[in-house]
Design a protein around this motif. Structure first.
Motif, PDB file in Angstrom:
ATOM      1  N   HIS A 182      92.251 -16.389  36.446  1.00 43.51           N
ATOM      2  CA  HIS A 182      91.783 -17.427  37.352  1.00 43.51           C
ATOM      3  C   HIS A 182      91.978 -19.237  37.379  1.00 43.51           C
ATOM      4  N   LEU A 241      84.758 -18.428  39.277  1.00 43.20           N
ATOM      5  CA  LEU A 241      85.541 -17.368  38.745  1.00 43.20           C
ATOM      6  C   LEU A 241      85.139 -15.688  39.906  1.00 43.20           C
ATOM      7  N   ALA A 276      86.300 -15.405  42.451  1.00 45.10           N
ATOM      8  CA  ALA A 276      87.422 -14.541  42.679  1.00 45.10           C
ATOM      9  C   ALA A 276      86.838 -13.312  42.081  1.00 45.10           C
TER      10      ALA A 276
END
Length: 332
Positions: free
Chosen positions: A245, A162, A165
């Motif tokens: 995500h 995460l 990202a």
């Protein structure tokens, strides 16, 4: 003697054919994947032998080298898929039937392929968190959540992905600020797994947490944990300039693959409509193949738009993301 000579002259046609098999090293619990393999064997007659390898899969494959009996690796999270590729223990697979997997959900060099997806979402208390209070991942750093967030370790693969990202969307400086904001908002030190955070919300220790979608399905099936699950709802946050995500479970063919043809048949089966439905329903995840329906439970969680950031890019940014997490000492 005459019989032996005749058998020799006839070769394979006179001898019983050896049964085909595929050997799989799996990070996933056997009960989560056995329904798939049973269906494959029923359809093809090919036996699937599974070894559950919780830790040290890369090291095991490296130690075995060309003598490894493993044909395929089944694992979760782009981090682990990236690890087996980077270790040089997988091979590229070119196969038209695997093209049904979207390009952003497979390795750019065709070394691994996603089979299902899961979203990294927010679990929010049904009463203490109003609709619209959290809509983006960026919101998690808002001071209004001070003392209200629970999370597992941020060095865990799911949170590192995460963060990677976020890094891809916003760059290093903003990512550091975001991580510090989350740390400032924690109700307690990160510990446990995703389900433990939902338990903490139920117990009143915090109001929101990060988690993977499939844990909701797992909690609802557990007599004790169902009460935790009933206290929260799933919120699909997005990046301000992107979508929600997602991470994956996936498959890769090993470099040694002694049963390559049979292994390829299993890979092709895993992206068939039948297998996609079985896999997604068994694990409370989302199919990667377009047109395959979600399970009734998963569909009940609502719709979302997945972020279109390629998982290969997320995988490449993981080392830097982990470095930023450690700079902030988020788990400290």
């Amino acid at each position: 003697m005459r019989q032996l000579i005749l058998a020799s002259l006839l070769g394979a046609t006179a001898m019983p054919a050896l049964a085909e098999e595929v050997n799989v090293y799996s990070h996933r619990q056997p009960e989560l994947i056995q329904p798939l393999f049973d269906a494959f064997t029923k359809e093809t007659g090919i036996t699937v032998n599974t070894a559950f390898v919780d830790k040290g899969m890369v090291e095991r494959l490296q130690a075995e080298g060309d003598r490894s009996p493993a044909d395929l690796v089944l694992t979760v999270d782009v981090a682990r898929l990236g690890e087996v590729k980077d270790a040089g223990v997988t091979q590229a697979v070119e196969d038209e039937m695997l093209d049904v997997i979207p390009a952003d959900l497979r390795d750019k060099d065709n070394q691994w392929f996603a089979l299902t997806t899961r979203a990294r979402i927010v679990y929010a208390h049904n009463e203490r968190v109003a609709d619209g209070d959290v809509t983006t991942y960026e919101d998690l750093a808002d001071p209004k959540w001070k003392g209200r967030i629970c999370t597992r370790s941020f060095t865990n693969d799911y949170n590192v992905a995460l963060t990677a990202a976020f890094l891809a969307h916003h760059g290093e400086e903003e990512t550091l600020t975001w991580l510090q904001g989350i740390k400032d908002n924690l109700a307690k030190r990160p510990e446990g797994g995703d389900r433990d955070q939902v338990k903490s919300i139920w117990a009143g220790e915090c109001d929101i947490s990060l988690g993977n979608t499939y844990y909701m399905g797992a909690m609802l099936k557990d007599d004790e944990q169902k009460e935790w699950a009933d206290s929260v709802r799933i919120v699909f946050p997005t990046f301000e300039d992107g979508g929600t995500h997602v991470n994956v479970s996936g498959v890769a063919m090993t470099k040694s693959a002694p049963n390559r043809d049979a292994a390829l048949k299993l890979m092709e089966f895993l992206v068939s409509d039948e297998a996609q439905k079985i896999y997604a329903e068994t694990n409370n995840e989302f199919p990667v193949k377009e047109g395959v329906e979600k399970s009734e439970l998963v569909a009940s969680w609502g719709e979302f738009t997945a972020d279109d950031l390629a998982l290969s890019e997320i995988s490449d940014l993981r080392p830097k993301a982990l470095d930023l997490i450690e700079q902030v000492n988020l788990d400290g």
